[in-house]
Design a protein around this motif. Sequence first.
Motif: not given
Lengths: 113, 112
Positions: B24-25, B92-97, B104-105
């Motif tokens: 879950s980002p 791993a998450s990010r807003e955009g490119a 995450g762990p």
Amino acid sequence: DQQVKQNSPSLSVQEGRISILNCDYTNSMFDYFLWYKKYPAEGPTFLISISSIKDKNEDGRFTVFLNKSAKHLSLHIVPSQPGDSAVYFCAASGATGGFKTIFGAGTRLFVKA
Amino acid sequence: KAGVTQTPRYLIKTRGQQVTLSCSPISGHRSVSWYQQTPGQGLQFLFEYFSETQRNKGNFPGRFSGRQFSNSRSEMNVSTLELGDSALYLCASREGAGETQYFGPGTRLLVL
């Protein structure tokens, strides 16, 4: 093909001294570089980044230097503290690669008290 | 904001089985990437999803697949598990490119 290389698997430094972690890359299209720190049993934590339009970025005890002509970047930690002991990953990305982030193999830093 | 969460944290499977990992980002992040970490190999990129579409793919066999849902949550599936699939799987998450990724762990998978 390792596009991002961290040639030193480990580094040992005395507390209070400078730690210098090195990273080389081969793809000249990379334009954004990052350093992550990882403790055991945790995910990597973002530390500091630099874009290719700069040659230095500083954040407290951490400074990243970028030498584009040599395709080399380094992370300086001054002064080093025992809590800095962790694995440090260098990473790079670029628009032409769809911003895919490529990581190095990591360098384990030991800071001795 | 809550960080990236991954479930389960630990998993033991046997060869030939399949496994599904969940990520879950961070709220608002539309991009989710998956990495495999094994000793001495660093983080090997598996794939990235953005708005439910696979945007980038690494050099892993077709046994590794993923998907992303409309709420940006992502799952990764590995079929016909092999001993060499034992690793830490990181999301791993990010807003955009072009934005910084946040990890995450991880899920530690052991294949027996």
